[in-house]
Design an enzyme around this catalytic site. Sequence first.
Site, short mmCIF file in Angstrom:
data_model
loop_
_atom_site.label_atom_id
_atom_site.label_comp_id
_atom_site.label_asym_id
_atom_site.label_seq_id
_atom_site.Cartn_x
_atom_site.Cartn_y
_atom_site.Cartn_z
N HIS A 191 4.90 -7.46 0.08
CA HIS A 191 3.61 -7.46 -0.57
C HIS A 191 3.03 -8.95 -0.58
O HIS A 191 1.93 -9.34 -0.42
CB HIS A 191 3.68 -7.05 -2.07
CG HIS A 191 4.02 -5.47 -2.22
ND1 HIS A 191 5.19 -4.98 -2.24
CD2 HIS A 191 3.26 -4.50 -1.72
CE1 HIS A 191 5.06 -3.80 -2.30
NE2 HIS A 191 3.82 -3.24 -1.98
N ARG A 298 -4.88 -1.39 -4.50
CA ARG A 298 -3.70 -1.57 -5.07
C ARG A 298 -3.90 -2.09 -6.60
O ARG A 298 -4.03 -3.34 -6.61
CB ARG A 298 -2.90 -2.60 -4.36
CG ARG A 298 -2.15 -1.98 -2.97
CD ARG A 298 -1.60 -2.93 -2.37
NE ARG A 298 -0.74 -2.38 -1.09
CZ ARG A 298 -1.16 -2.55 0.10
NH1 ARG A 298 -2.23 -3.28 0.48
NH2 ARG A 298 -0.27 -2.11 1.07
N GLU A 435 5.23 8.37 1.13
CA GLU A 435 5.66 7.08 1.40
C GLU A 435 7.31 6.95 1.31
O GLU A 435 7.90 6.28 1.45
CB GLU A 435 5.01 5.85 0.79
CG GLU A 435 5.13 5.95 -0.81
CD GLU A 435 4.20 4.39 -1.30
OE1 GLU A 435 4.27 3.47 -0.77
OE2 GLU A 435 3.92 4.83 -2.45
N ASP A 459 6.47 1.62 2.96
CA ASP A 459 7.74 2.10 2.25
C ASP A 459 8.34 3.20 3.01
O ASP A 459 9.63 3.04 3.04
CB ASP A 459 7.33 2.60 0.89
CG ASP A 459 7.28 1.50 -0.16
OD1 ASP A 459 8.05 0.56 -0.13
OD2 ASP A 459 6.13 1.31 -0.87
N ARG A 469 11.99 -4.06 3.28
CA ARG A 469 10.74 -4.60 4.17
C ARG A 469 10.46 -5.98 3.81
O ARG A 469 9.55 -6.88 4.72
CB ARG A 469 9.45 -3.66 3.51
CG ARG A 469 9.38 -3.92 2.20
CD ARG A 469 8.22 -2.82 1.55
NE ARG A 469 6.89 -3.25 1.64
CZ ARG A 469 5.84 -2.46 1.06
NH1 ARG A 469 6.04 -1.58 0.44
NH2 ARG A 469 4.55 -2.98 1.19
N CYS A 506 -2.28 4.42 5.28
CA CYS A 506 -2.87 3.05 4.64
C CYS A 506 -1.95 2.06 4.78
O CYS A 506 -2.08 1.03 4.60
CB CYS A 506 -3.39 3.60 3.12
SG CYS A 506 -2.11 3.90 2.26
C1 PEP Z 1 2.98 1.30 1.79
O1 PEP Z 1 3.89 1.68 1.14
O2 PEP Z 1 2.56 1.91 3.14
C2 PEP Z 1 1.81 1.22 0.86
C3 PEP Z 1 0.50 1.27 1.54
O3 PEP Z 1 1.87 0.81 -0.49
P1 PEP Z 1 2.25 -0.73 -0.56
O4 PEP Z 1 2.19 -1.72 0.72
O5 PEP Z 1 1.61 -1.49 -1.77
O6 PEP Z 1 3.78 -0.51 -1.14
MG MG Z 2 4.34 1.83 -0.93
#
Ligand code: PEP
Ligand code: MG
Length: 582
Positions: A191, A298, A435, A459, A469, A506
Amino acid sequence: MEVRRGIAVAPGVAIGPALVLGSEDFRIPQRFIRADAVEIELTRFQAALKAAVAEITGHEELAVARLGKQYGDIFAAHRQLVQDPKLVKDIEELIRQKCYSPEFASSRVLRKYAKTLQNLGDRYFAERANDLFDLEKRLLRHLLGERREELTQLTAPVLVLAHNLTPSETANLDTQFVLGFATEVGGKSSHTAILAGALELPAVVGVGSFLSDVSGGESIIIDGNQGVVIIDPDDETLRSYRDAAQKMRTAAVKLSSLGPLRSETRDGVAIHIYGNIEFPNEVEHCVERGAEGIGLYRTEFLYLESDTEPTEEIQYDAYIRVIKAFPTGPVVIRTLDLGAEKFPHSMQEVIEATPNPALGLRSLRLTLHNLPMFKTQLRAILRAATLGDVRIMFPLVSSLLELRQAKMILGDVIEDLDDQKVPFNSKVKLGMMVEVPSAALMADEFAREVDFFSIGTNDLIQYTLAVDRANPAVANLYSSADPSILRLVEGVVTAAEKHNLPVSVCGQMSSDPIYIPLLVGMGLRELSVTPQSILEVKQAVRNLTVAQSQEILARAKSLDVARDVENYLRGEMKKLSADLVL
Ligand code: PEP
Ligand code: MG
């Protein structure tokens, strides 16, 4: 000049002085002193040294009294170290001969010693290096006193270098002065990396240990395209980076001409591009670059920016800002996805005490455990939804039961608003992130219970491949091109098609142009991408036909290793952009 390699996470080049964030977040404001101030500065250094020794002695006495002599010895060793004649002489010589400020000289010498210890490759010595960092902090605290500069009080441009930046620290960076950042840890889809994109700051993460080489104030280049950090670049390197930055600005202007053009393939199939945002002010970039709406908002960043929980009104106002920018386009508001590495300061202790936060009480699970928080947000969304095409999306849904529970809460909130005669939109579409592998595998069943899917590859990859990640040590195993990921994504698209359900991607996968042929080939017609990649993704779409994308998908599916898929896609991208049509 020293060149370090890491993971490129947000494009662009930043050049400027280093601000090294220690755990105490201060930097050395001044590197040099006037020649006629040497004696005064030496006296200041000796006073700080004396104060540090007195402080350590105090700790030593306390440790002996409370815990016993062996604990006191830890501080005794620190005391001896900081008074070591050679070390003190080295610092004083730099002040006297090179006119270094005492702060800069102390930092330089202690870090040089620490690095020597670290390079011995022995755990015992590496731990002693930490003692030296500790001493550096202690000395600097005494030297800087009131003059400590904090990250929140910047007055001049800097590049932030840190061991790690949490998403909430990143969200709070003052972009007026912070030009870019580099961290020792971190992964491509962390993130923190996503936020660097949101703030449009060039960033490199996962550089590995490099902070011991930097004191603060040195000239630095952060190359967010190549994933390179250069410490003390020579003149030629600086010149070539300045030229490259100029070329990039020219290319960006050229790409911006795509903004008003339609997002469709060469054979006229519309591929709708939406923006992913974390902050309301990002909508301006989305509008400017021709996004058709917001595919992922988000909302948790409203929580990360402040020490207190945002009220219903604060949340409502933030949503209204986004909706006003897209009065007709869809605005998909994702409910709070807190937990794992995204947590407000107030939750720090609870979350960090959990041994496995990514698999713990995060996201939808957390909101289902905190109904007042969840309901406040749902009220704000439903009220704001009277002003546009707002949709609600639940994150990290992992079972049908969980989805049904969340839908029940939504039903309760609708009833409350109804009873209270508060204006709201009761016809809001409800979607879910796909996800978690369980949700991807059960897509057929989920498709009967929601209005749309949005595939969160960030995710999905982490949980399918069992790869954190945000961890650079396993970053090479984290890939959107893994055959298992392609299979899962295609399976979700097929299930959605079967139920006539809109589906988008996304996760970061759709923001990388090399995956566009693959996703279009699978049948995706909606993509939600980072604002920074809207134009590049549109360019990739406009250079492609659906038939070509299907051929590329078929060939990619015949490969069984992520690296081969990735190389193949890169090659195809090159071929497609050779005869670029804007
Ligand atoms: C994802 O997990 O692909 C997603 C878009 O959500 P985040 O990156 O906020 O976990
Ligand atoms: Mg996610």
